[in-house]
Enzyme design. Structure first.
Site: not given
Ligand SMILES: NC(=O)c1ccc[n+]([C@@H]2O[C@H](COP(=O)([O-])OP(=O)(O)OC[C@H]3O[C@@H](n4cnc5c(N)ncnc54)[C@H](O)[C@@H]3O)[C@@H](O)[C@H]2O)c1
Length: 471
Positions: A163, A219, A261, A268, A271, A274
């Site tokens: 994503e 990233n 840029l 920060g 993403c 990490k």
């Molecule tokens: N936030 C961003 O902008 C973004 C963008 C691209 C990719 N990502 C990636 O996507 C992933 C998710 O990021 P996010 O920001 O949405 O995380 P987040 O922590 O906001 O959401 C994760 C959700 O998953 C739930 N969860 C965990 N284990 C579970 C399970 N077994 N069953 C059901 N629910 C469960 C948690 O309770 C939480 O609500 C990460 O790997 C992140 O690096 C994030």
């Protein structure tokens, strides 16, 4: 929010989305809006309860309407029960967190548990898609896990579909991404995932490791770009010029691009830091050094500290100094404070003995070593300095006269270049920024290639002593 034109899905599919965070909730709501039938599984009782009562646990423009519409029309359901979530799903999206461990490698525990739960909840064939950001090779590990826990004869194809959405523009990015990346070992499984987005954007198909690496590499590149801007900003400070026009001049080159840029307290969020440390860890695991990524990380750490150093110099020490900090979110437009430079600035200021008060219009509640106040002006009472740490556009419109009247000293450090510096100077403030140099730091620079200029023409009396750089 802009209205996004998208048609109904050509082939409505039963989906399960695991995790209702920024990525999962956005994907669940947008896939449902495309016409797919989505069950969204969420493990946190608080988050699930809120969603089931019609609330939204995160701040994303347009998401509340999208969720409400799809729930009302019966295409989107939230549940905490894995059996219900998997009742008729043929494709499952894993959107759980993959947070960094202390050594910088990602913690894939949530992913492993989620995969185990969904596969064992059904005996049907499945396509299991990782949308979470994972290191290359995770797909193989999931495949091994699935083979262990699957029912006899059950086939599970593991596909990578990283994503790329940006927080604060998540819905728009879902419907209008630059690209969709799908990595699969089985071409048919990959095509089925790509088809869910139709009618849609360009799709890049690759093998699974390649797709996993696209996310890390993208990233890492953005992080490198921000750190490069901060490196140039440091040079600008020493040259006594302003990084703003310099970086604009660089970024308007189409080959380079202006986004990501600009100078500031560094990148920060959940993403970039990490994923960059994840990339470094993957490199190390396969015996490959990544000096560019390592340098970006080092420059980023320095960017945060240098803001605090600058204020310490400006105030002649931070012990006992009262500092008002504006901003906590890692960028404007979001409530997310994960790995936020602003939060780090607050911590560093407190560590060096400052008495800090902080305000942010939207940031989610979090434990802080300083009191949080409601209004921006509330941080100013008796303050020796003001630090702007998140670039909320509201801060640009603050009235410097009101702040000046409330503060003990008129010092402001705008770490995110959002204030109209001239207005604040006119109100009697000494204004510091990133990449702008201290207000009194200018010296003519002399080094070998331009030394002749000063030798052939005696320096004017009013010029300060030249600083000899580079010997
Ligand atoms: N936030 C961003 O902008 C973004 C963008 C691209 C990719 N990502 C990636 O996507 C992933 C998710 O990021 P996010 O920001 O949405 O995380 P987040 O922590 O906001 O959401 C994760 C959700 O998953 C739930 N969860 C965990 N284990 C579970 C399970 N077994 N069953 C059901 N629910 C469960 C948690 O309770 C939480 O609500 C990460 O790997 C992140 O690096 C994030």
């Amino acid at each position: 929010m802009t209205t996004i034109a998208h048609g109904p899905a050509g082939n409505p599919t039963n989906l399960c989305v695991v995790g209702a965070g920024y990525v999962g909730l956005t994907a669940a709501a947008c896939f449902a809006d495309l016409g797919h039938r989505v069950r969204c599984l969420e493990a946190s009782p608080a988050r699930l309860g809120l969603l089931q009562r019609g609330g939204i646990p995160i701040v994303e423009p347009g998401l509340d309407d999208l969720v409400a519409r799809s729930v009302e029309e019966g295409r989107l359901v939230f549940t905490g029960d894995v059996d219900e979530a998997m009742r008729d799903a043929s494709i499952v999206f894993l959107c759980v967190g993959t947070p960094p461990r202390p050594d910088g490698t990602p913690d894939l525990g949530q992913l492993e548990r989620a995969a185990r739960d969904v596969v064992t909840a059904t005996g049907r064939d499945l396509v299991l898609v990782t949308k979470s950001t994972v290191p290359p090779g995770t797909g193989e590990a999931l495949e091994i896990l699935c083979a262990e826990v699957a029912a006899l004869g059950q086939r599970v194809d593991v596909v990578s579909n990283p994503e790329f959405l940006r927080e604060s523009r998540a819905v728009e990015d879902f419907f209008r991404p630059d690209r969709i990346v799908v990595g699969a070992e089985d071409p048919d499984a990959g095509r089925r995932v790509a088809a869910l987005y139709e009618p849609g954007p360009p799709v890049v198909l690759s093998d699974r490791r390649g797709a996993e690496l696209v996310k890390y590499a993208s990233n890492a590149f953005l992080a490198v770009k921000i750190s490069f801007a901060n490196e140039i900003a440091g040079l600008c400070e020493r040259l006594g010029t302003d990084a703003g026009p310099v970086l604009r001049g660089v970024g308007l080159d189409n080959r380079i691009g202006a986004q990501f840029l600009s100078q500031g307290p560094g990148y920060g969020g959940s993403c970039l830091p990490k994923d960059l440390s994840g990339l470094l860890a993957v490199g190390e695991a396969v015996g490959y050094t990544a000096p560019l990524a390592a340098a970006a990380e080092e420059i980023n750490a320095r960017a945060r500290v240098s803001v605090v150093d600058k204020l310490e110099t400006a105030l002649g020490g931070l012990a006992g100094a009262r500092v008002g900090v504006l901003g906590l979110a890692f960028k404007p437009g979001t409530d997310d404070t994960r790995d936020s430079p602003a939060v780090d600035l607050v911590r560093l200021l407190v560590e060096r003995g400052a008495e800090v008060r902080v305000q942010d219009p939207l940031a989610a509640p979090l434990a802080l070593p300083a009191p949080r106040v409601d209004r921006a002006l509330d941080v100013a009472a008796g303050a020796d300095a003001l630090v702007v740490a998140t670039g909320w556009s509201d801060y640009a419109a603050l009235d410097p006269a009101l702040f000046g009247d409330a503060m003990a000293r008129r010092v402001v450090l705008d770490a995110v270049n959002v204030l109209p510096a001239d207005r604040w100077r006119d109100a009697g403030f000494v204004v510091y920024g990133v990449g702008r140099g201290a207000p009194t730091s200018f010296h003519p620079v002399v080094w070998a290639p331009i030394e002749w200029a000063l030798r052939s023409r005696p320096a004017a009396d009013h010029l300060p002593e030249p600083v000899l750089a580079n010997g």
